[in-house]
Motif scaffolding. Structure first.
Motif, PDB file in Angstrom:
ATOM      1  N   SER A 129     -10.265  29.587  92.392  1.00 36.09           N
ATOM      2  CA  SER A 129     -10.814  30.521  93.369  1.00 36.09           C
ATOM      3  C   SER A 129      -9.987  30.411  94.639  1.00 36.09           C
ATOM      4  N   SER A 130     -10.033  31.449  95.419  1.00 35.08           N
ATOM      5  CA  SER A 130      -9.362  31.419  96.711  1.00 35.08           C
ATOM      6  C   SER A 130     -10.033  30.360  97.567  1.00 35.08           C
ATOM      7  N   SER A 131      -9.295  29.756  98.476  1.00 35.59           N
ATOM      8  CA  SER A 131      -9.896  28.754  99.354  1.00 35.59           C
ATOM      9  C   SER A 131     -10.723  29.401 100.451  1.00 35.59           C
ATOM     10  N   GLY A 132     -10.627  30.706 100.596  1.00 31.45           N
ATOM     11  CA  GLY A 132     -11.390  31.411 101.613  1.00 31.45           C
ATOM     12  C   GLY A 132     -10.696  31.461 102.964  1.00 31.45           C
ATOM     13  N   ASP A 133      -9.559  30.796 103.105  1.00 28.14           N
ATOM     14  CA  ASP A 133      -8.808  30.816 104.355  1.00 28.14           C
ATOM     15  C   ASP A 133      -7.893  32.039 104.383  1.00 28.14           C
ATOM     16  N   ARG A 134      -7.478  32.438 105.587  1.00 30.89           N
ATOM     17  CA  ARG A 134      -6.559  33.576 105.704  1.00 30.89           C
ATOM     18  C   ARG A 134      -5.230  33.303 105.009  1.00 30.89           C
ATOM     19  N   SER A 135      -4.827  32.036 104.959  1.00 28.31           N
ATOM     20  CA  SER A 135      -3.539  31.697 104.349  1.00 28.31           C
ATOM     21  C   SER A 135      -3.627  31.541 102.835  1.00 28.31           C
ATOM     22  N   SER A 136      -4.811  31.719 102.277  1.00 27.59           N
ATOM     23  CA  SER A 136      -4.974  31.470 100.851  1.00 27.59           C
ATOM     24  C   SER A 136      -4.433  32.618 100.005  1.00 27.59           C
ATOM     25  N   LEU A 137      -4.119  32.292  98.776  1.00 22.94           N
ATOM     26  CA  LEU A 137      -3.677  33.292  97.808  1.00 22.94           C
ATOM     27  C   LEU A 137      -4.898  33.897  97.134  1.00 22.94           C
ATOM     28  N   ASP A 138      -4.719  35.061  96.591  1.00 23.75           N
ATOM     29  CA  ASP A 138      -5.715  35.656  95.729  1.00 23.75           C
ATOM     30  C   ASP A 138      -5.892  34.733  94.518  1.00 23.75           C
ATOM     31  N   ALA A 139      -7.100  34.631  94.008  1.00 26.04           N
ATOM     32  CA  ALA A 139      -7.375  33.739  92.871  1.00 26.04           C
ATOM     33  C   ALA A 139      -6.520  34.086  91.656  1.00 26.04           C
ATOM     34  N   ASP A 140      -6.290  35.379  91.410  1.00 25.67           N
ATOM     35  CA  ASP A 140      -5.457  35.784  90.271  1.00 25.67           C
ATOM     36  C   ASP A 140      -4.018  35.307  90.442  1.00 25.67           C
ATOM     37  N   GLN A 141      -3.473  35.439  91.648  1.00 24.71           N
ATOM     38  CA  GLN A 141      -2.103  34.980  91.915  1.00 24.71           C
ATOM     39  C   GLN A 141      -1.991  33.469  91.716  1.00 24.71           C
ATOM     40  N   ALA A 142      -2.957  32.746  92.234  1.00 19.67           N
ATOM     41  CA  ALA A 142      -2.930  31.281  92.104  1.00 19.67           C
ATOM     42  C   ALA A 142      -3.045  30.880  90.640  1.00 19.67           C
ATOM     43  N   ALA A 143      -3.921  31.536  89.895  1.00 16.86           N
ATOM     44  CA  ALA A 143      -4.089  31.210  88.473  1.00 16.86           C
ATOM     45  C   ALA A 143      -2.791  31.437  87.711  1.00 16.86           C
ATOM     46  N   MET A 144      -2.114  32.535  87.980  1.00 19.83           N
ATOM     47  CA  MET A 144      -0.839  32.803  87.296  1.00 19.83           C
ATOM     48  C   MET A 144       0.209  31.758  87.658  1.00 19.83           C
ATOM     49  N   ALA A 145       0.227  31.351  88.914  1.00 18.74           N
ATOM     50  CA  ALA A 145       1.220  30.369  89.359  1.00 18.74           C
ATOM     51  C   ALA A 145       0.969  28.985  88.761  1.00 18.74           C
ATOM     52  N   LEU A 146      -0.239  28.737  88.295  1.00 14.55           N
ATOM     53  CA  LEU A 146      -0.563  27.432  87.687  1.00 14.55           C
ATOM     54  C   LEU A 146      -0.422  27.444  86.168  1.00 14.55           C
ATOM     55  N   SER A 147       0.085  28.509  85.599  1.00 14.19           N
ATOM     56  CA  SER A 147       0.165  28.620  84.139  1.00 14.19           C
ATOM     57  C   SER A 147       1.063  27.564  83.504  1.00 14.19           C
ATOM     58  N   ASP A 148       1.964  26.952  84.276  1.00 15.58           N
ATOM     59  CA  ASP A 148       2.840  25.932  83.692  1.00 15.58           C
ATOM     60  C   ASP A 148       2.093  24.645  83.333  1.00 15.58           C
ATOM     61  N   TYR A 149       0.801  24.546  83.677  1.00 14.67           N
ATOM     62  CA  TYR A 149       0.014  23.395  83.231  1.00 14.67           C
ATOM     63  C   TYR A 149      -0.324  23.497  81.745  1.00 14.67           C
ATOM     64  N   GLY A 150      -0.198  24.688  81.178  1.00 13.68           N
ATOM     65  CA  GLY A 150      -0.378  24.852  79.745  1.00 13.68           C
ATOM     66  C   GLY A 150      -1.814  24.727  79.276  1.00 13.68           C
ATOM     67  N   VAL A 151      -2.761  25.020  80.131  1.00 15.48           N
ATOM     68  CA  VAL A 151      -4.178  24.962  79.767  1.00 15.48           C
ATOM     69  C   VAL A 151      -4.811  26.314  80.065  1.00 15.48           C
ATOM     70  N   PRO A 152      -5.944  26.617  79.443  1.00  9.36           N
ATOM     71  CA  PRO A 152      -6.616  27.885  79.764  1.00  9.36           C
ATOM     72  C   PRO A 152      -6.984  27.935  81.249  1.00  9.36           C
ATOM     73  N   ILE A 153      -6.672  29.063  81.895  1.00  9.97           N
ATOM     74  CA  ILE A 153      -6.959  29.243  83.321  1.00  9.97           C
ATOM     75  C   ILE A 153      -7.647  30.580  83.524  1.00  9.97           C
ATOM     76  N   ARG A 154      -8.700  30.551  84.324  1.00 11.58           N
ATOM     77  CA  ARG A 154      -9.400  31.786  84.690  1.00 11.58           C
ATOM     78  C   ARG A 154      -9.519  31.821  86.202  1.00 11.58           C
ATOM     79  N   SER A 155      -9.465  33.004  86.761  1.00 10.34           N
ATOM     80  CA  SER A 155      -9.705  33.143  88.194  1.00 10.34           C
ATOM     81  C   SER A 155     -11.151  33.574  88.402  1.00 10.34           C
ATOM     82  N   LEU A 156     -11.721  33.083  89.477  1.00 11.38           N
ATOM     83  CA  LEU A 156     -13.089  33.438  89.846  1.00 11.38           C
ATOM     84  C   LEU A 156     -13.060  34.007  91.255  1.00 11.38           C
ATOM     85  N   ARG A 157     -13.835  35.027  91.490  1.00 11.39           N
ATOM     86  CA  ARG A 157     -13.836  35.673  92.790  1.00 11.39           C
ATOM     87  C   ARG A 157     -14.981  35.201  93.681  1.00 11.39           C
TER      88      ARG A 157
END
Length: 172
Positions: A129-157
């Motif tokens: 999920s987004s951290s809620g700060d102005r500098s935070s990424l959208d949850a979908d963007q962050a989830a995609m960027a973490l895909s190299d962990y090789g585990v199922p990832i879902r974004s939550l709004r």
């Protein structure tokens, strides 16, 4: 004092991570200590309380493997309801999102009142999920960027802990 047992099977629990910028990538970092969780590499626990150079300077050094029953060291995991409150804690630094997820624990494991402390761990699923700060990424963007962990990832709004837990339960 009895030694922690070596579990034959993996124990699964829940934990929260900060999602931070590390170079050109996003990485998971522990909430309490600045331990990075690198993709594809297990995290191996070490005592940061009694085995650090600062502890040695203060005369409090007690070298031991983590987890140790006489210490609070180890990689923590708990039940979902017991870790969700870490999602709302504000931390200074380069936090761009937050992740909650299941984690596989193995090796030496100590069962505690609210979960486990282990010698080895790796995420097995992530909900971002987004951290809620102005500098935070959208949850979908962050989830995609973490895909190299090789585990199922879902974004939550959701931004509120109860909403996040409800979203995780609905997704499971």
């Amino acid at each position: 004092m009895s030694a922690a047992p070596d579990y034959v099977e993996v124990v699964s629990g829940w934990r929260v991570w900060l999602v931070i910028r590390h170079g050109q990538s996003l990485r998971l970092q522990s909430v309490v200590y600045p331990t990075l969780w690198e993709p594809g590499r297990e995290v191996v626990a070490r005592c940061l309380r009694y085995c650090s150079p600062l502890a040695a300077r203060r005369g409090r050094r007690r070298v031991h493997a983590a987890p140790d029953s006489g210490c609070d060291c180890g990689i923590y995991a708990s039940k979902l309801d017991d870790v969700a409150h870490y999602l709302s804690e504000r931390r200074p630094g380069p936090v761009v999102a937050r992740a909650i997820g299941s984690v596989s624990l193995w090796g030496s494991i100590i069962e505690c009142e609210h979960g486990w402390r282990a010698s080895h761990a790796y995420p097995s699923s992530l909900f971002v999920s987004s951290s809620g700060d102005r500098s935070s990424l959208d949850a979908d963007q962050a989830a995609m960027a973490l895909s190299d962990y090789g585990v199922p990832i879902r974004s939550l709004r959701a931004y509120i802990c109860d909403e996040l837990v409800a979203g995780i339960r609905a997704a499971a």
